[in-house]
Design a protein around this motif. Structure first.
Motif, PDB file in Angstrom:
ATOM      1  N   HIS A  24       0.837  -1.199   0.000  1.00  0.00           N
ATOM      2  CA  HIS A  24       0.000   0.000   0.000  1.00  0.00           C
ATOM      3  C   HIS A  24       0.876   1.254   0.000  1.00  0.00           C
ATOM      4  CE1 HIS A  24      -2.675   3.118   1.585  1.00  0.00           C
ATOM      5  NE2 HIS A  24      -3.705   2.321   1.341  1.00  0.00           N
ATOM      6  N   ARG A  25       0.509   2.241  -0.775  1.00  0.00           N
ATOM      7  CA  ARG A  25       1.394   3.395  -0.995  1.00  0.00           C
ATOM      8  C   ARG A  25       1.799   4.086   0.310  1.00  0.00           C
ATOM      9  NH1 ARG A  25      -1.683   7.615  -0.032  1.00  0.00           N
ATOM     10  NH2 ARG A  25      -3.927   7.302  -0.241  1.00  0.00           N
ATOM     11  N   TYR A  26       0.949   4.035   1.331  1.00  0.00           N
ATOM     12  CA  TYR A  26       1.277   4.711   2.603  1.00  0.00           C
ATOM     13  C   TYR A  26       2.456   4.036   3.299  1.00  0.00           C
ATOM     14  CZ  TYR A  26       0.305   7.136   7.023  1.00  0.00           C
ATOM     15  OH  TYR A  26       0.393   7.914   8.144  1.00  0.00           O
ATOM     16  N   ASP A 106       0.075  -2.077  13.305  1.00  0.00           N
ATOM     17  CA  ASP A 106      -1.371  -2.322  13.399  1.00  0.00           C
ATOM     18  C   ASP A 106      -2.145  -1.497  12.367  1.00  0.00           C
ATOM     19  OD1 ASP A 106      -0.455  -0.136  14.904  1.00  0.00           O
ATOM     20  OD2 ASP A 106      -2.246  -0.121  16.163  1.00  0.00           O
ATOM     21  N   VAL A 107      -1.631  -0.334  12.033  1.00  0.00           N
ATOM     22  CA  VAL A 107      -2.276   0.486  10.989  1.00  0.00           C
ATOM     23  C   VAL A 107      -2.189  -0.247   9.651  1.00  0.00           C
ATOM     24  CG1 VAL A 107      -2.233   2.702   9.763  1.00  0.00           C
ATOM     25  CG2 VAL A 107      -1.707   2.608  12.226  1.00  0.00           C
ATOM     26  N   PHE A 108      -1.024  -0.817   9.374  1.00  0.00           N
ATOM     27  CA  PHE A 108      -0.840  -1.597   8.140  1.00  0.00           C
ATOM     28  C   PHE A 108      -1.814  -2.778   8.101  1.00  0.00           C
ATOM     29  CE2 PHE A 108       1.265  -5.281   6.122  1.00  0.00           C
ATOM     30  CZ  PHE A 108       1.371  -4.800   4.825  1.00  0.00           C
ATOM     31  N   ARG A 109      -1.906  -3.490   9.220  1.00  0.00           N
ATOM     32  CA  ARG A 109      -2.781  -4.670   9.259  1.00  0.00           C
ATOM     33  C   ARG A 109      -4.245  -4.293   9.014  1.00  0.00           C
ATOM     34  NH1 ARG A 109       0.514  -6.170  13.641  1.00  0.00           N
ATOM     35  NH2 ARG A 109      -1.051  -5.546  15.161  1.00  0.00           N
ATOM     36  N   GLY A 110      -4.610  -3.090   9.411  1.00  0.00           N
ATOM     37  CA  GLY A 110      -6.000  -2.667   9.291  1.00  0.00           C
ATOM     38  C   GLY A 110      -6.361  -2.083   7.934  1.00  0.00           C
ATOM     39  N   LEU A 111      -5.390  -1.929   7.060  1.00  0.00           N
ATOM     40  CA  LEU A 111      -5.677  -1.316   5.757  1.00  0.00           C
ATOM     41  C   LEU A 111      -6.398  -2.288   4.849  1.00  0.00           C
ATOM     42  CD1 LEU A 111      -2.254   0.330   4.814  1.00  0.00           C
ATOM     43  CD2 LEU A 111      -4.371   1.532   5.393  1.00  0.00           C
ATOM     44  N   GLU A 126      -3.384  -9.811   8.901  1.00  0.00           N
ATOM     45  CA  GLU A 126      -3.572  -9.803  10.366  1.00  0.00           C
ATOM     46  C   GLU A 126      -2.497 -10.565  11.113  1.00  0.00           C
ATOM     47  OE1 GLU A 126      -6.731 -12.788   8.792  1.00  0.00           O
ATOM     48  OE2 GLU A 126      -5.822 -10.909   8.134  1.00  0.00           O
ATOM     49  N   HIS A 127      -1.732 -11.382  10.409  1.00  0.00           N
ATOM     50  CA  HIS A 127      -0.656 -12.124  11.075  1.00  0.00           C
ATOM     51  C   HIS A 127       0.691 -11.426  10.971  1.00  0.00           C
ATOM     52  CE1 HIS A 127      -3.544 -15.574  10.168  1.00  0.00           C
ATOM     53  NE2 HIS A 127      -3.595 -15.334  11.461  1.00  0.00           N
ATOM     54  N   HIS A 128       0.708 -10.276  10.344  1.00  0.00           N
ATOM     55  CA  HIS A 128       2.014  -9.637  10.132  1.00  0.00           C
ATOM     56  C   HIS A 128       2.469  -8.852  11.359  1.00  0.00           C
ATOM     57  CE1 HIS A 128       5.427  -8.076   8.079  1.00  0.00           C
ATOM     58  NE2 HIS A 128       5.074  -6.828   8.329  1.00  0.00           N
ATOM     59  N   HIS A 129       3.630  -9.217  11.863  1.00  0.00           N
ATOM     60  CA  HIS A 129       4.244  -8.494  12.980  1.00  0.00           C
ATOM     61  C   HIS A 129       5.695  -8.190  12.621  1.00  0.00           C
ATOM     62  CE1 HIS A 129       1.044  -8.836  15.988  1.00  0.00           C
ATOM     63  NE2 HIS A 129       0.752  -9.955  15.353  1.00  0.00           N
ATOM     64  N   ILE A 130       6.193  -7.109  13.177  1.00  0.00           N
ATOM     65  CA  ILE A 130       7.593  -6.756  12.945  1.00  0.00           C
ATOM     66  C   ILE A 130       8.454  -7.485  13.978  1.00  0.00           C
ATOM     67  CG2 ILE A 130       9.253  -4.866  12.811  1.00  0.00           C
ATOM     68  CD1 ILE A 130       7.092  -4.675  10.671  1.00  0.00           C
ATOM     69  N   ARG A 131       9.486  -8.154  13.520  1.00  0.00           N
ATOM     70  CA  ARG A 131      10.339  -8.918  14.450  1.00  0.00           C
ATOM     71  C   ARG A 131      11.282  -7.984  15.201  1.00  0.00           C
ATOM     72  NH1 ARG A 131      12.481 -14.325  11.558  1.00  0.00           N
ATOM     73  NH2 ARG A 131      13.752 -14.273  13.439  1.00  0.00           N
ATOM     74  N   PRO A 132      11.447  -8.235  16.503  1.00  0.00           N
ATOM     75  CA  PRO A 132      12.361  -7.399  17.290  1.00  0.00           C
ATOM     76  C   PRO A 132      13.771  -7.392  16.702  1.00  0.00           C
ATOM     77  CG  PRO A 132      11.044  -8.779  18.731  1.00  0.00           C
ATOM     78  CD  PRO A 132      10.760  -9.236  17.322  1.00  0.00           C
ATOM     79  N   ALA A 133      14.427  -6.249  16.781  1.00  0.00           N
ATOM     80  CA  ALA A 133      15.781  -6.088  16.252  1.00  0.00           C
ATOM     81  C   ALA A 133      16.548  -5.143  17.184  1.00  0.00           C
ATOM     82  CB  ALA A 133      15.729  -5.540  14.825  1.00  0.00           C
ATOM     83  N   PRO A 134      16.961  -5.656  18.355  1.00  0.00           N
ATOM     84  CA  PRO A 134      17.669  -4.786  19.306  1.00  0.00           C
ATOM     85  C   PRO A 134      18.897  -4.151  18.665  1.00  0.00           C
ATOM     86  CG  PRO A 134      17.220  -6.961  20.265  1.00  0.00           C
ATOM     87  CD  PRO A 134      16.869  -7.044  18.815  1.00  0.00           C
ATOM     88  N   LEU A 135      19.113  -2.899  18.956  1.00  0.00           N
ATOM     89  CA  LEU A 135      20.290  -2.223  18.401  1.00  0.00           C
ATOM     90  C   LEU A 135      21.555  -2.850  18.988  1.00  0.00           C
ATOM     91  CD1 LEU A 135      19.165   1.526  18.620  1.00  0.00           C
ATOM     92  CD2 LEU A 135      18.962  -0.055  16.677  1.00  0.00           C
TER      93      LEU A 135
END
Ligand SMILES: [Zn+2]
Ligand SMILES: [Zn+2]
Length: 243
Positions: A24-26, A106-111, A126-135
């Protein structure tokens, strides 16, 4: 599917711009692979819908430095794929958790129409989550990332988010600006946004000497274009992003 997920554009001798045309373009951001003599730099990582690292033509045994311009989902989805991860200290805790409240996943999942093509079979938003990536290292204003033949100075440019950074190659006059500034509607109304800081950042950009600016969205900008967008923001006449 797979290799054709990312669009790749060679935009300079050592610079490739990647994007996700099916997103999605956003949430369709630009991210970059800058090849240096001693190390490569990857700036931002897309939504994490398909593995990114195998698509980058990285050389075996050459160090790769991954830098996130800020915490939002469209920039950090593939951040976890890299071992050396740099970002601003103001968002350090957020990178370690990748909670929706920080990434806005969550905004992405709701589009409706989050993607125009599924990134893999049986995928659903709805299953998409961002995986943790500690600096592995925090960066701040004035720090320098040295690639051997190129040096990028970290600029702390808050406003869109508290930990937004730009990377400036002073010798080449190149600025990677993330979501701080780009051609298109700017976003300053998120819980993590600060308009007073954003105004200060825009004034800094107006005073900056650069040749070319690669934003986190939209086409590359000339310095004149960048400064005009910054002036419009200060005058309250710039475009606002709409989903
Ligand atoms: Zn953002
Ligand atoms: Zn963005």
């Amino acid at each position: 599917m797979g290799d054709d997920w990312y669009e790749r554009q060679q935009v300079g001798k050592d610079l490739t711009c990647l994007s996700e045309p099916h997103v999605h373009r956003y949430f369709a951001a630009n991210f970059f692979h800058l090849r240096g003599r001693d190390a490569d730099l990857v700036i931002d990582f897309g939504m994490g819908l398909r593995p990114l690292r195998p698509c980058l033509d990285l050389e075996v045994n050459k160090p790769v430095i991954a830098v996130a311009t800020h915490i939002h989902a469209d920039h950090v989805g593939g951040f976890h794929e890299f071992e050396t991860r740099l970002g601003h200290a103001a968002e350090e805790a957020a990178f370690a958790r990748m909670a929706d409240q920080d990434t806005l996943a969550d905004v992405f999942r709701g589009l409706s129409g989050a993607v125009s093509q599924a990134p893999c079979l049986s995928w659903s938003p709805e299953h998409h989550h961002i995986r943790p990536a500690p600096l592995t290292q925090t960066v701040d204003e004035g720090d320098v990332i040295d690639l051997g033949d190129k040096r990028l100075r970290v600029l702390h440019l808050p406003g869109h988010s508290h930990g937004s950074i730009g990377l400036l190659d002073e010798e080449a006059g190149l600025l990677f600006s993330g979501d701080v500034i780009y051609v298109g509607g700017l976003v300053d109304d998120l819980p993590c946004s600060d308009r007073a800081l954003y105004r200060h950042t825009m004034q800094r950009l107006i005073d900056m000497e650069v040749n070319c600016v690669y934003g986190g969205h939209g086409p590359a900008m000339s310095a004149t274009q960048m400064k005009e967008i910054a002036r419009q923001y200060l005058q309250g006449t710039s475009a606002k992003a709409t989903i």
